[in-house]
Design a protein around this motif. Structure first.
Motif, short mmCIF file in Angstrom:
data_model
loop_
_atom_site.label_atom_id
_atom_site.label_comp_id
_atom_site.label_asym_id
_atom_site.label_seq_id
_atom_site.Cartn_x
_atom_site.Cartn_y
_atom_site.Cartn_z
N UNK A 1 19.88 42.09 11.13
CA UNK A 1 20.16 42.58 12.47
C UNK A 1 21.65 42.48 12.75
N UNK A 2 22.11 43.31 13.67
CA UNK A 2 23.51 43.32 14.02
C UNK A 2 23.67 43.60 15.51
N UNK A 3 24.27 42.65 16.21
CA UNK A 3 24.57 42.81 17.63
C UNK A 3 25.96 43.43 17.77
N UNK A 4 26.25 44.07 18.90
CA UNK A 4 27.56 44.69 19.10
C UNK A 4 28.70 43.70 18.90
N UNK B 1 17.26 30.49 10.35
CA UNK B 1 16.90 29.39 11.24
C UNK B 1 16.47 29.90 12.62
N UNK B 2 17.06 30.97 13.08
CA UNK B 2 16.75 31.49 14.41
C UNK B 2 15.46 32.28 14.46
N UNK B 3 14.95 32.71 13.32
CA UNK B 3 13.77 33.56 13.30
C UNK B 3 12.52 32.89 12.74
N UNK B 4 12.66 31.82 12.01
CA UNK B 4 11.53 31.25 11.26
C UNK B 4 10.38 30.78 12.14
N UNK B 5 10.65 30.40 13.36
CA UNK B 5 9.60 29.90 14.25
C UNK B 5 8.97 30.99 15.10
N UNK B 6 9.52 32.19 15.07
CA UNK B 6 9.08 33.24 15.97
C UNK B 6 8.76 34.57 15.30
N UNK B 7 9.34 34.83 14.14
CA UNK B 7 9.18 36.12 13.48
C UNK B 7 8.31 35.99 12.24
N UNK C 1 19.01 36.82 23.21
CA UNK C 1 19.87 36.65 22.04
C UNK C 1 19.38 37.45 20.84
N UNK C 2 18.14 37.93 20.88
CA UNK C 2 17.59 38.74 19.80
C UNK C 2 18.00 40.21 19.90
N UNK C 3 18.65 40.58 20.98
CA UNK C 3 19.08 41.96 21.17
C UNK C 3 20.04 42.37 20.06
#
Length: 126
Positions: free
Chosen positions: A38-41, A62-68, A89-91
Motif C-alpha cells: 500500500x502507498x499513502x500520499x 506489524x500494522x496488518x497482522x492483527x487485522x488483515x 491510518x489504513x487510507x
C-alpha cells in the motif's frame, strides 16, 4: 503479458471491513507467491502481506497482522486481502504484486517484486 487488476476498494468508516481482490493473468499463478502493498500520499510504498503459492504460509506487516487476512484461490487466479477494523491510518492505494521469480518464497520488499497492478483506493474516515 502479466496483468494484475485490483478491485474492492472504497470509502468506509473506521471499524468497517473491506475485501480486496486481485485478478491475475499472463503467469502461472499457482507457481508464484503473491503480495499486497500500500502507498499513502507522499509516503513510500510499504509491504502489507504475502502468501505462498499454495496458501500454506503467510507473512504480515506489524500494522496488518492483527487485522488483515491474505488468501488466494488458484482455480480463479485471484488473491484476496480481507481488511477488518479499518483505521484512518489504513487510507492508501492498495497494490497487488507478484515477485520477480517463482523461486521467491515469502518476499517482503518492494524490490523483490516485478509485477504490479494499478491499485485500488481505500479511504477510511474517522
Amino acid at each position: 503479458q502479466v496483468q494484475l487488476v485490483e478491485s474492492g476498494g472504497g470509502l468506509v468508516q473506521a471499524g468497517d471491513s473491506l475485501r480486496l481482490s486481485c485478478a491475475a493473468s499472463g503467469l502461472t499463478f499457482s507457481s508464484y507467491s503473491m503480495g499486497w502493498f500500500r502507498q499513502a500520499p507522499g509516503k513510500e510504498r510499504e509491504f502489507v502481506a504475502v502468501v505462498t503459492w499454495g496458501g500454506g504460509s503467510t507473512v504480515y506487516s506489524d500494522s496488518s497482522k492483527d487485522r488483515f487476512i491474505i488468501s488466494r484461490d488458484n482455480a480463479k487466479n485471484t488473491v484476496f486481502l480481507n481488511l477488518h477494523f479499518l483505521k484512518p491510518e489504513d487510507t492508501a492505494i492498495y497494490y497487488c504484486a507478484a515477485p520477480r521469480s517463482s523461486r521467491d518464497y515469502l518476499p517482503t520488499k518492494v524490490s523483490e517484486y516485478g509485477y504490479w497492478g494499478q491499485g485500488t483506493q481505500v479511504t477510511v474516515s474517522s
